[in-house]
Design a protein around this motif. Sequence first.
Motif, PDB file in Angstrom:
ATOM      1  N   ALA A  30      33.303  44.301  47.589  1.00  9.34           N
ATOM      2  CA  ALA A  30      32.482  43.757  48.661  1.00  9.34           C
ATOM      3  C   ALA A  30      32.299  44.774  49.776  1.00  9.34           C
ATOM      4  O   ALA A  30      31.349  44.713  50.531  1.00  9.34           O
ATOM      5  N   ALA A  31      33.227  45.744  49.870  1.00  6.15           N
ATOM      6  CA  ALA A  31      33.179  46.671  50.981  1.00  6.15           C
ATOM      7  C   ALA A  31      32.704  48.057  50.584  1.00  6.15           C
ATOM      8  O   ALA A  31      32.033  48.724  51.344  1.00  6.15           O
ATOM      9  N   ALA A  32      33.049  48.515  49.367  1.00  2.18           N
ATOM     10  CA  ALA A  32      32.855  49.913  49.030  1.00  2.18           C
ATOM     11  C   ALA A  32      31.538  50.140  48.314  1.00  2.18           C
ATOM     12  O   ALA A  32      31.007  49.262  47.647  1.00  2.18           O
ATOM     13  N   ALA A  33      31.022  51.381  48.437  1.00  2.00           N
ATOM     14  CA  ALA A  33      29.839  51.776  47.684  1.00  2.00           C
ATOM     15  C   ALA A  33      30.216  51.968  46.220  1.00  2.00           C
ATOM     16  O   ALA A  33      31.357  52.283  45.905  1.00  2.00           O
ATOM     17  N   PRO A  34      29.259  51.755  45.303  1.00  2.00           N
ATOM     18  CA  PRO A  34      29.578  51.888  43.878  1.00  2.00           C
ATOM     19  C   PRO A  34      29.727  53.340  43.473  1.00  2.00           C
ATOM     20  O   PRO A  34      29.220  54.248  44.128  1.00  2.00           O
ATOM     21  N   ALA A  35      30.413  53.557  42.333  1.00  2.00           N
ATOM     22  CA  ALA A  35      30.496  54.892  41.765  1.00  2.00           C
ATOM     23  C   ALA A  35      29.124  55.307  41.262  1.00  2.00           C
ATOM     24  O   ALA A  35      28.271  54.472  40.971  1.00  2.00           O
ATOM     25  N   PRO A  36      28.862  56.637  41.166  1.00  2.00           N
ATOM     26  CA  PRO A  36      27.579  57.087  40.615  1.00  2.00           C
ATOM     27  C   PRO A  36      27.319  56.461  39.247  1.00  2.00           C
ATOM     28  O   PRO A  36      28.187  56.440  38.381  1.00  2.00           O
ATOM     29  N   ALA A  37      26.103  55.969  39.025  1.00  2.00           N
ATOM     30  CA  ALA A  37      25.814  55.153  37.850  1.00  2.00           C
ATOM     31  C   ALA A  37      26.010  55.906  36.551  1.00  2.00           C
ATOM     32  O   ALA A  37      26.390  55.318  35.544  1.00  2.00           O
ATOM     33  N   ALA A  38      25.738  57.216  36.521  1.00  2.00           N
ATOM     34  CA  ALA A  38      25.820  57.953  35.268  1.00  2.00           C
ATOM     35  C   ALA A  38      27.242  58.379  34.927  1.00  2.00           C
ATOM     36  O   ALA A  38      27.484  58.850  33.825  1.00  2.00           O
ATOM     37  N   PHE A  39      28.166  58.230  35.851  1.00  2.00           N
ATOM     38  CA  PHE A  39      29.530  58.688  35.607  1.00  2.00           C
ATOM     39  C   PHE A  39      30.326  57.567  34.954  1.00  2.00           C
ATOM     40  O   PHE A  39      30.290  56.418  35.415  1.00  2.00           O
ATOM     41  N   PRO A  40      31.064  57.854  33.867  1.00  2.00           N
ATOM     42  CA  PRO A  40      31.779  56.772  33.166  1.00  2.00           C
ATOM     43  C   PRO A  40      32.864  56.155  34.037  1.00  2.00           C
ATOM     44  O   PRO A  40      33.609  56.858  34.719  1.00  2.00           O
ATOM     45  N   GLN A  41      32.924  54.823  34.017  1.00  2.00           N
ATOM     46  CA  GLN A  41      33.979  54.075  34.696  1.00  2.00           C
ATOM     47  C   GLN A  41      34.560  53.059  33.718  1.00  2.00           C
ATOM     48  O   GLN A  41      33.836  52.505  32.880  1.00  2.00           O
ATOM     49  N   PRO A  42      35.869  52.789  33.814  1.00  2.00           N
ATOM     50  CA  PRO A  42      36.425  51.739  32.963  1.00  2.00           C
ATOM     51  C   PRO A  42      35.807  50.384  33.298  1.00  2.00           C
ATOM     52  O   PRO A  42      35.308  50.168  34.406  1.00  2.00           O
ATOM     53  N   VAL A  43      35.810  49.484  32.327  1.00  2.00           N
ATOM     54  CA  VAL A  43      35.435  48.104  32.610  1.00  2.00           C
ATOM     55  C   VAL A  43      36.278  47.599  33.778  1.00  2.00           C
ATOM     56  O   VAL A  43      37.489  47.862  33.842  1.00  2.00           O
ATOM     57  N   THR A  44      35.653  46.911  34.724  1.00  2.00           N
ATOM     58  CA  THR A  44      36.361  46.404  35.904  1.00  2.00           C
ATOM     59  C   THR A  44      36.431  44.882  35.852  1.00  2.00           C
ATOM     60  O   THR A  44      35.423  44.217  35.632  1.00  2.00           O
ATOM     61  N   VAL A  45      37.623  44.347  36.060  1.00  2.00           N
ATOM     62  CA  VAL A  45      37.838  42.901  36.066  1.00  2.00           C
ATOM     63  C   VAL A  45      38.360  42.514  37.442  1.00  2.00           C
ATOM     64  O   VAL A  45      39.270  43.145  37.978  1.00  2.00           O
ATOM     65  N   ARG A  46      37.764  41.441  38.016  1.00  2.00           N
ATOM     66  CA  ARG A  46      38.073  41.072  39.395  1.00  2.00           C
ATOM     67  C   ARG A  46      38.882  39.802  39.471  1.00  2.00           C
ATOM     68  O   ARG A  46      38.871  38.972  38.568  1.00  2.00           O
ATOM     69  N   ARG A  47      39.526  39.643  40.593  1.00  2.00           N
ATOM     70  CA  ARG A  47      40.233  38.423  40.933  1.00  2.00           C
ATOM     71  C   ARG A  47      39.261  37.240  40.955  1.00  2.00           C
ATOM     72  O   ARG A  47      38.093  37.380  41.345  1.00  2.00           O
ATOM     73  N   ARG A  48      39.742  36.083  40.539  1.00  2.00           N
ATOM     74  CA  ARG A  48      38.917  34.870  40.535  1.00  2.00           C
ATOM     75  C   ARG A  48      39.433  33.927  41.607  1.00  2.00           C
ATOM     76  O   ARG A  48      40.588  33.518  41.576  1.00  2.00           O
ATOM     77  N   PRO A  49      38.600  33.573  42.597  1.00  2.00           N
ATOM     78  CA  PRO A  49      39.079  32.658  43.644  1.00  2.00           C
ATOM     79  C   PRO A  49      39.560  31.343  43.043  1.00  2.00           C
ATOM     80  O   PRO A  49      38.961  30.801  42.118  1.00  2.00           O
TER      81      PRO A  49
END
Length: 537
Positions: A30-49
């Motif tokens: 919610a606060a940070a800018a995303p990583a560059p789209a072309a750069f590989p990132q691991p699948v991200t799983v978030r907390r569920r309210p």
Amino acid sequence: MGDNHAISRRSVLRTVAAAGLASAVGARTAAAAPAPAAFPQPVTVRRRPAPERVPSVLEQVLDVRYAEVEVPGHGRVTVRAYNGAFPGPTLRVRAGDTLLLTHVNGLPPNPVHPAHPAHPAGNSHGARMPHRPHSFNLHAHGMHVSPAGLADNVLREFAPRAAPGDPEPRYRTVLRVPADHPAGTYWYHPHLHGSTAEQLAGGMAGVIVVEGDVDEVPEVRAAADVVLCVNELKLRDGRVPPFDAGAWLAGVPSVFTVNGAVGPVLALRPGEVQRWRLVAATGFTALNLRLTGPEGQLTMHRIAQDGITLPAPVPAEEVPLVMGNRVDVLVRGGAPGRYELRADRVARPLLTVEVAGAPYDPPMTLPRTLPPGRPPLDERDVTGPDREVLFHVDPGVFPQPFPDAFRVLGTHPTPPAHPGGDLRRDPAYGLYDPDYVNHVLPLGRTERWTVRTGETSPGFNHPFHLHTNPFLVTHRNGRPLDPPVWHDTVGLAGGTPGDSVTFLVRYEDFTGHALAHCHHLHHEDLGMMQNVRYVAP
């Protein structure tokens, strides 16, 4: 296996479906800018309210089985993997949250030792030998969570099915993150003694991010949040060879990947600031990192060490990461050009940074101060006895295939089997014994430890890692650090003499059995480890 039947098939399928919705290129907070789209990132799983409670829940399946993955330059290789890829999914939580993890062991039955057909491979070798290659568990490396029960309990075993055709066993881990847990970068990996090195050499690792106060600093919030998980693979003939001899480490070259890619390219605009979460998910090689290019070096501004935020950014031309370390850095794009993230004794660059595009005008700024992740300890608070740990190797004293004795000596070594004999050849002295507790640590006590290595070659490194409680390094090689720095893993390079560190540690919050060991996982699996027990005062 008493806890595996408590998980219904419906809950497993529901969690798998939820995990499938996670973005394969990461997700912005919610606060940070995303990583560059072309750069590989691991699948991200978030907390569920969770509507019925203020803290949230992150529920995730970690399915372990053999998977074929593409490694550039090496083709299709077969590895044990979390959810069919390496690294595993990045788990993002906040202090006070709960992680509910379901582990599926889809690996085949453990092999049978040919000389002892009634026993799984290696069991007859004792605790010093690699064994049970298809069993695992889970360690939340660096997190201050309970080491007992279904939590960060590395004495559990997630065994595979007993015979082909049997149902795949399922296990559960419940990590309750304390409400005051430091925000930072942590990671998870298997930690079953006897199989850890072989499994991490296939990429069984993933990142845990605890979000919090440092992420709200305006200059940090504006920076792209990039996970850089460095794995060290051991590959031969398209797979990870079995850890069946002491020469295994030197005989199989390492392949280094970043987020599963070999030498990926990361885009950075002049004047742009990115936040890199550097994770050394390596089992055997320390990484002394630098960013070099034709226009000189890019400075890495360290903002956190091993998950704990520093009081202010520290500019560095080189950033050391030993096996298990994490360092968060801010990097600002300088003159256009290609820069390489390189490490000593690693032939190829880990990644390339391409500084190009329209400059930021004005350039993005760096913070002057940061919310300190943890208050320091005071020497005057030391109430317990000083402890000493010595990493020591006796080479060539045992029969093949594992002739070297990787010992932990000092104030509380494992007792020798033959006290009156040659301790250099003793089969028990200073070697890991799962039934012997080396250190009893009462909660509330602050103690001073000194850890050193007996290695003489500077190329050897014995990183020291203590589970459950971070420690404040106050001295290196007898010289005080100003300021001291929090760690959960600290490197000890060889030399004449070898490195030494002194640290303060306070045992807090959690009782249970845990470990202190060398985080060179070849050494750990061969006995360079001790049991600790946190007890009520």
